[in-house]
Design a protein around this motif. Structure first.
Motif, PDB file in Angstrom:
ATOM      1  N   ARG A  97       0.891  -1.156  -0.004  1.00 19.80           N
ATOM      2  CA  ARG A  97      -0.035   0.058   0.143  1.00 19.80           C
ATOM      3  C   ARG A  97       1.000   1.434   0.055  1.00 19.80           C
ATOM      4  NH1 ARG A  97      -3.962  -0.159   4.617  1.00 19.80           N
ATOM      5  NH2 ARG A  97      -4.622  -1.772   3.573  1.00 19.80           N
ATOM      6  N   LEU A  98       2.100   1.145   0.799  1.00 21.30           N
ATOM      7  CA  LEU A  98       2.673   2.630   0.945  1.00 21.30           C
ATOM      8  C   LEU A  98       4.266   2.162   1.339  1.00 21.30           C
ATOM      9  CD1 LEU A  98       2.911   5.544   1.384  1.00 21.30           C
ATOM     10  CD2 LEU A  98       2.329   5.320   3.775  1.00 21.30           C
ATOM     11  N   VAL A  99       5.250   2.878   0.642  1.00 16.31           N
ATOM     12  CA  VAL A  99       6.455   2.950   1.178  1.00 16.31           C
ATOM     13  C   VAL A  99       6.843   4.414   1.291  1.00 16.31           C
ATOM     14  CG1 VAL A  99       8.798   2.361   0.496  1.00 16.31           C
ATOM     15  CG2 VAL A  99       7.166   0.989  -0.425  1.00 16.31           C
ATOM     16  N   ARG A 100       7.297   4.407   2.620  1.00 21.25           N
ATOM     17  CA  ARG A 100       7.542   6.120   3.099  1.00 21.25           C
ATOM     18  C   ARG A 100       8.883   6.242   3.397  1.00 21.25           C
ATOM     19  NH1 ARG A 100       4.312  10.418   4.836  1.00 21.25           N
ATOM     20  NH2 ARG A 100       5.603  11.719   6.524  1.00 21.25           N
ATOM     21  N   VAL A 101       9.509   7.021   2.859  1.00 19.56           N
ATOM     22  CA  VAL A 101      11.095   7.284   3.233  1.00 19.56           C
ATOM     23  C   VAL A 101      11.213   8.722   3.778  1.00 19.56           C
ATOM     24  CG1 VAL A 101      13.566   7.168   2.592  1.00 19.56           C
ATOM     25  CG2 VAL A 101      11.787   5.582   1.404  1.00 19.56           C
ATOM     26  N   GLU A 102      11.439   8.768   5.139  1.00 25.78           N
ATOM     27  CA  GLU A 102      11.647  10.154   5.833  1.00 25.78           C
ATOM     28  C   GLU A 102      12.870  10.372   6.217  1.00 25.78           C
ATOM     29  OE1 GLU A 102       9.488   9.391   9.252  1.00 25.78           O
ATOM     30  OE2 GLU A 102       7.400   8.944   8.126  1.00 25.78           O
ATOM     31  N   GLY A 103      13.346  11.629   5.872  1.00 23.35           N
ATOM     32  CA  GLY A 103      14.629  12.223   6.260  1.00 23.35           C
ATOM     33  C   GLY A 103      15.965  11.627   5.483  1.00 23.35           C
ATOM     34  N   ALA A 104      15.650  11.240   4.072  1.00 14.40           N
ATOM     35  CA  ALA A 104      16.580  10.624   3.346  1.00 14.40           C
ATOM     36  C   ALA A 104      17.806  11.711   2.907  1.00 14.40           C
ATOM     37  CB  ALA A 104      16.086  10.098   1.936  1.00 14.40           C
ATOM     38  N   TYR A 105      18.926  10.963   2.586  1.00 14.51           N
ATOM     39  CA  TYR A 105      20.214  11.965   1.843  1.00 14.51           C
ATOM     40  C   TYR A 105      20.668  10.964   0.878  1.00 14.51           C
ATOM     41  CZ  TYR A 105      24.800  13.031   0.868  1.00 14.51           C
ATOM     42  OH  TYR A 105      25.890  13.391   0.176  1.00 14.51           O
ATOM     43  N   VAL A 106      20.833  11.274  -0.588  1.00 14.20           N
ATOM     44  CA  VAL A 106      21.125  10.588  -1.362  1.00 14.20           C
ATOM     45  C   VAL A 106      22.336  11.273  -2.323  1.00 14.20           C
ATOM     46  CG1 VAL A 106      20.995   9.215  -3.676  1.00 14.20           C
ATOM     47  CG2 VAL A 106      18.962   9.424  -1.975  1.00 14.20           C
ATOM     48  N   SER A 107      23.463  10.835  -2.383  1.00 13.31           N
ATOM     49  CA  SER A 107      24.507  11.354  -3.416  1.00 13.31           C
ATOM     50  C   SER A 107      24.687  10.735  -4.603  1.00 13.31           C
ATOM     51  CB  SER A 107      25.839  11.441  -2.436  1.00 13.31           C
ATOM     52  OG  SER A 107      26.362  10.010  -2.343  1.00 13.31           O
ATOM     53  N   LEU A 108      24.726  11.528  -5.701  1.00 20.68           N
ATOM     54  CA  LEU A 108      25.072  11.105  -7.081  1.00 20.68           C
ATOM     55  C   LEU A 108      26.324  11.630  -7.597  1.00 20.68           C
ATOM     56  CD1 LEU A 108      21.469  12.314  -8.400  1.00 20.68           C
ATOM     57  CD2 LEU A 108      21.948  10.227  -7.007  1.00 20.68           C
ATOM     58  N   LEU A 109      26.769  10.858  -8.461  1.00 17.12           N
ATOM     59  CA  LEU A 109      28.018  11.139  -9.106  1.00 17.12           C
ATOM     60  C   LEU A 109      28.032  11.111 -10.536  1.00 17.12           C
ATOM     61  CD1 LEU A 109      31.244  11.869  -9.033  1.00 17.12           C
ATOM     62  CD2 LEU A 109      31.671   9.400  -8.778  1.00 17.12           C
ATOM     63  N   ARG A 110      28.589  11.992 -11.408  1.00 16.47           N
ATOM     64  CA  ARG A 110      28.308  12.101 -12.809  1.00 16.47           C
ATOM     65  C   ARG A 110      29.981  12.024 -12.954  1.00 16.47           C
ATOM     66  NH1 ARG A 110      27.419  16.565 -17.339  1.00 16.47           N
ATOM     67  NH2 ARG A 110      26.966  15.131 -19.045  1.00 16.47           N
ATOM     68  N   LYS A 111      30.420  10.913 -13.431  1.00 17.17           N
ATOM     69  CA  LYS A 111      31.836  10.744 -13.831  1.00 17.17           C
ATOM     70  C   LYS A 111      32.386  11.626 -14.863  1.00 17.17           C
ATOM     71  CE  LYS A 111      31.415   6.391 -14.465  1.00 17.17           C
ATOM     72  NZ  LYS A 111      31.375   4.858 -14.965  1.00 17.17           N
ATOM     73  N   ARG A 112      33.690  11.428 -15.339  1.00 10.92           N
ATOM     74  CA  ARG A 112      34.326  12.390 -16.227  1.00 10.92           C
ATOM     75  C   ARG A 112      33.834  11.829 -17.656  1.00 10.92           C
ATOM     76  NH1 ARG A 112      40.786  13.142 -14.824  1.00 10.92           N
ATOM     77  NH2 ARG A 112      40.262  14.296 -12.733  1.00 10.92           N
TER      78      ARG A 112
END
Length: 352
Positions: A97-112
């Motif tokens: 019914r529900l997936v709730r994610v609270e206070g998340a942090y995500v880092s993304l990297l774009r390579k050379r």
């Protein structure tokens, strides 16, 4: 005898309750180990609770592999709540019914080389066997008060960092594993800047399997200083202040993209740099300043079109050309040198 028999029933009942509790605790411990194994060797879970209403995971963390990764963590979440629909146990497909994610942090990297990496600690490079389990339908995924850091190694070393905060998003109606049904998308976030913060919104729907759908993107008041590496070459003067607005209404049908949009630069103030011979995004600096003196803003209209299944079609290059043509027309300068500068902006905003 009746009294003795009653005591035995009470003891048997207590024993059954204790047994159920012990089995439940063992199951929770096994589930926690299973979650940590599924997340990978750099992942950890603070606590995992299982009840009739769902599963609650706290202090989820996936540590980064330093110094290869530019941030300490790839992923963090203060609290993750998964609420299943118990009646789906008797159906052909599981339903969450529900997936709730609270206070998340995500880092993304774009390579050379331009490739984008998202939580590589969760990615398995080995081939996976074909999935034969029951399909899963997720009613809604909520992302509440999240933060995202985007590191771009294509524009400078160490990678240029952009941060998005107060990110809230909702995805509705996900059909796994096929992802062949329309998914409703609603996202809002704050684009952090050195002098001011901008706003980002994204709304619409998309079918991930076919990429068909309609998405409306809005960027309002984004600090140009945060985008400086995409606008300027090494020898160009810096940006003292300014903002960028962007609207983009994208529609994809049968792999064909049609996306009209508008980019607006406002309150732009450039550094002195190379004086009258300086440039901004490959355009003569004096032409930019003259346009600002007349209008107080620079507005560029474009329409992006092409087939997504055509390997020769590049969203970056096509959008760069459309915006470059609009900029050249607005300022009355030649097209040469504009594509490279503006193309860098689009690559940073949209990726490959």
């Amino acid at each position: 005898m009746k009294v003795v028999g009653s005591k035995w029933w009470v003891l048997a009942g207590l024993g059954l309750v204790v047994g159920v509790v012990l089995v439940f605790q063992v199951a929770v411990r096994q589930m926690r180990v299973g979650v940590e194994q599924a997340l990978g060797p750099r992942a950890s879970v603070g606590s995992l609770g299982v009840g009739w209403s769902g599963v609650v995971i706290t202090d989820l963390r996936v540590r980064a592999e330093r110094p290869r990764w530019p941030a300490e963590d790839e992923l963090r979440a203060a609290r993750v709540v998964v609420v299943p629909e118990l009646s789906s146990v008797f159906r052909a497909a599981w339903r969450v019914r529900l997936v709730r994610v609270e206070g998340a942090y995500v880092s993304l990297l774009r390579k050379r080389d331009g490739g984008l990496q998202v939580v590589p600690g969760l990615v398995r490079t080995e081939a996976k066997p074909e999935q034969t389990g029951r399909p899963v339908n997720i009613g809604r995924i909520e992302l509440v008060d999240a933060a995202v850091e985007f590191f771009d190694a294509t524009v400078r070393q160490p990678p240029h960092r952009m941060r998005f905060e107060r990110l809230n998003a909702e995805l509705e109606d996900l059909a796994l594993p096929g992802l062949d049904q329309p998914v409703q998308v609603a996202l809002s976030a704050v684009f952090k800047g050195p002098k001011r913060d901008g706003d980002i919104t994204l709304n619409g729907h998309v079918v991930p399997a076919t990429r068909n759908g309609e998405l409306n993107a809005r960027l309002t008041g984004v600090d140009l200083i945060a985008l400086e590496p995409y606008l300027l070459k090494v020898h160009e003067a810096g940006v003292k202040r300014g903002t960028l607005d962007l609207t983009l209404d994208a529609k994809v049908e049968h792999q064909r993209l049609h996306a009209p949009g508008v980019v607006t630069l406002k309150d732009l103030e450039l550094g002195t740099g190379s004086g009258v011979f300086g440039t901004f995004a490959g355009v003569p600096r004096q032409a930019v300043l003259a346009s600002l003196d007349r209008n107080g803003r620079i507005e560029l209209k474009f329409t992006l079109e092409g087939r997504l299944d055509d390997p020769k079609f590049s969203v970056n290059e096509a959008l760069s050309l459309r915006i470059a043509a609009g900029l050249a027309e607005s300022l009355g300068v030649s097209l040469g040198g504009v594509v490279e500068g503006v193309g860098g902006v689009i690559k940073g905003l949209f990726g490959h």
